[in-house]
Design a protein around this motif. Structure first.
Motif, PDB file in Angstrom:
ATOM      1  N   MET A  90      -6.413   7.201  59.076  1.00 41.89           N
ATOM      2  CA  MET A  90      -5.428   6.501  58.425  1.00 41.89           C
ATOM      3  C   MET A  90      -5.305   5.765  59.345  1.00 41.89           C
ATOM      4  O   MET A  90      -5.157   4.011  59.346  1.00 41.89           O
ATOM      5  N   ASN A  91      -4.646   5.732  61.069  1.00 42.09           N
ATOM      6  CA  ASN A  91      -4.141   4.331  61.755  1.00 42.09           C
ATOM      7  C   ASN A  91      -4.602   3.686  62.091  1.00 42.09           C
ATOM      8  O   ASN A  91      -5.032   2.347  62.538  1.00 42.09           O
ATOM      9  N   GLU A  92      -6.344   3.885  62.609  1.00 46.08           N
ATOM     10  CA  GLU A  92      -7.554   3.549  62.600  1.00 46.08           C
ATOM     11  C   GLU A  92      -8.460   2.617  61.469  1.00 46.08           C
ATOM     12  O   GLU A  92      -8.378   1.287  61.653  1.00 46.08           O
ATOM     13  N   GLU A  93      -7.578   3.072  60.198  1.00 46.84           N
ATOM     14  CA  GLU A  93      -7.929   1.934  59.240  1.00 46.84           C
ATOM     15  C   GLU A  93      -7.461   1.155  58.899  1.00 46.84           C
ATOM     16  O   GLU A  93      -7.543  -0.091  58.080  1.00 46.84           O
ATOM     17  N   GLY A  94      -5.936   1.162  59.290  1.00 45.45           N
ATOM     18  CA  GLY A  94      -4.837   0.164  59.002  1.00 45.45           C
ATOM     19  C   GLY A  94      -4.115  -0.134  58.746  1.00 45.45           C
ATOM     20  O   GLY A  94      -3.022  -0.369  58.241  1.00 45.45           O
ATOM     21  N   THR A  95      -4.089   1.432  57.454  1.00 46.64           N
ATOM     22  CA  THR A  95      -3.165   1.813  56.845  1.00 46.64           C
ATOM     23  C   THR A  95      -1.474   1.752  56.916  1.00 46.64           C
ATOM     24  O   THR A  95      -1.080   1.768  56.311  1.00 46.64           O
ATOM     25  N   ILE A  96      -1.605   2.546  58.193  1.00 46.17           N
ATOM     26  CA  ILE A  96      -0.609   3.254  58.476  1.00 46.17           C
ATOM     27  C   ILE A  96      -0.434   3.112  59.778  1.00 46.17           C
ATOM     28  O   ILE A  96      -1.289   3.022  60.845  1.00 46.17           O
ATOM     29  N   GLU A  97       0.408   2.980  60.674  1.00 50.39           N
ATOM     30  CA  GLU A  97       0.724   2.285  62.648  1.00 50.39           C
ATOM     31  C   GLU A  97       1.528   3.492  62.913  1.00 50.39           C
ATOM     32  O   GLU A  97       3.011   4.363  62.193  1.00 50.39           O
ATOM     33  N   ARG A  98       1.828   3.993  64.206  1.00 48.06           N
ATOM     34  CA  ARG A  98       2.580   4.777  65.024  1.00 48.06           C
ATOM     35  C   ARG A  98       3.401   4.358  65.534  1.00 48.06           C
ATOM     36  O   ARG A  98       2.641   3.602  66.979  1.00 48.06           O
ATOM     37  N   ILE A  99       4.877   4.738  65.787  1.00 48.90           N
ATOM     38  CA  ILE A  99       5.634   3.764  66.744  1.00 48.90           C
ATOM     39  C   ILE A  99       6.338   5.225  67.365  1.00 48.90           C
ATOM     40  O   ILE A  99       7.411   6.310  66.849  1.00 48.90           O
ATOM     41  N   SER A 109       0.402  -8.250  56.563  1.00 42.31           N
ATOM     42  CA  SER A 109      -0.390  -8.478  58.137  1.00 42.31           C
ATOM     43  C   SER A 109      -1.138  -8.297  59.325  1.00 42.31           C
ATOM     44  O   SER A 109      -1.904  -8.567  59.740  1.00 42.31           O
ATOM     45  N   ASP A 110      -0.679  -6.702  58.972  1.00 47.09           N
ATOM     46  CA  ASP A 110      -1.119  -6.259  59.816  1.00 47.09           C
ATOM     47  C   ASP A 110      -2.539  -4.965  60.114  1.00 47.09           C
ATOM     48  O   ASP A 110      -2.938  -4.045  60.916  1.00 47.09           O
ATOM     49  N   ARG A 111      -2.589  -4.952  58.919  1.00 46.89           N
ATOM     50  CA  ARG A 111      -3.912  -3.994  58.148  1.00 46.89           C
ATOM     51  C   ARG A 111      -5.241  -5.197  58.476  1.00 46.89           C
ATOM     52  O   ARG A 111      -5.065  -5.804  57.954  1.00 46.89           O
ATOM     53  N   LYS A 112      -6.372  -3.851  59.233  1.00 46.02           N
ATOM     54  CA  LYS A 112      -7.837  -4.116  59.073  1.00 46.02           C
ATOM     55  C   LYS A 112      -8.406  -5.285  57.700  1.00 46.02           C
ATOM     56  O   LYS A 112      -8.314  -4.541  56.997  1.00 46.02           O
TER      57      LYS A 112
END
Length: 114
Positions: A90-99, A109-112
């Motif tokens: 999901m992170n690689e797809e741009g739907t979520i991110e890890r912090i 704006s961050d979504r691929k």
């Protein structure tokens, strides 16, 4: 047995096949053993992370939320690895991110873009 379509999976985690489950009226048990498909699990993660807001959620929280929907024929360790791979996808797809150790919804704006 696999070639005849009676069982499926990989050793040592074999389950009856869908055809056998239907014929023997074991469809609920079959479905629970297989778990939900990836697309549905991904759709379930999104509202959890939306509710978590900017604080996000750790993998353990996401696991607690989804554990009854993951394949029941896998150990907890295998389920956690499966979930980890799902979150990375999901992170690689741009739907979520890890912090750090937390997962958050990506901002629009961050979504691929496809």
């Amino acid at each position: 047995m696999i070639q005849r379509g009676l069982i499926e999976g990989e050793a040592p985690n074999y389950t009856i096949s869908l055809g056998v489950a239907k014929a023997s009226r074991q469809l609920p048990q079959y479905t629970k053993a297989k778990g939900l498909d990836k697309a549905r699990l991904k759709q379930m993660v999104l509202p959890l992370l939306q509710n978590a807001g900017k604080d996000g959620a750790r993998r353990e929280i996401i696991y607690d939320y989804l554990k009854d929907l993951l394949p029941s024929n896998k150990s907890q360790e295998q389920q956690l690895r499966y979930l980890g791979k799902l979150l990375v996808e999901m992170n690689e797809e741009g739907t979520i991110e890890r912090i750090g150790l937390r997962w958050l919804l990506s901002s629009p704006s961050d979504r691929k873009q496809p």
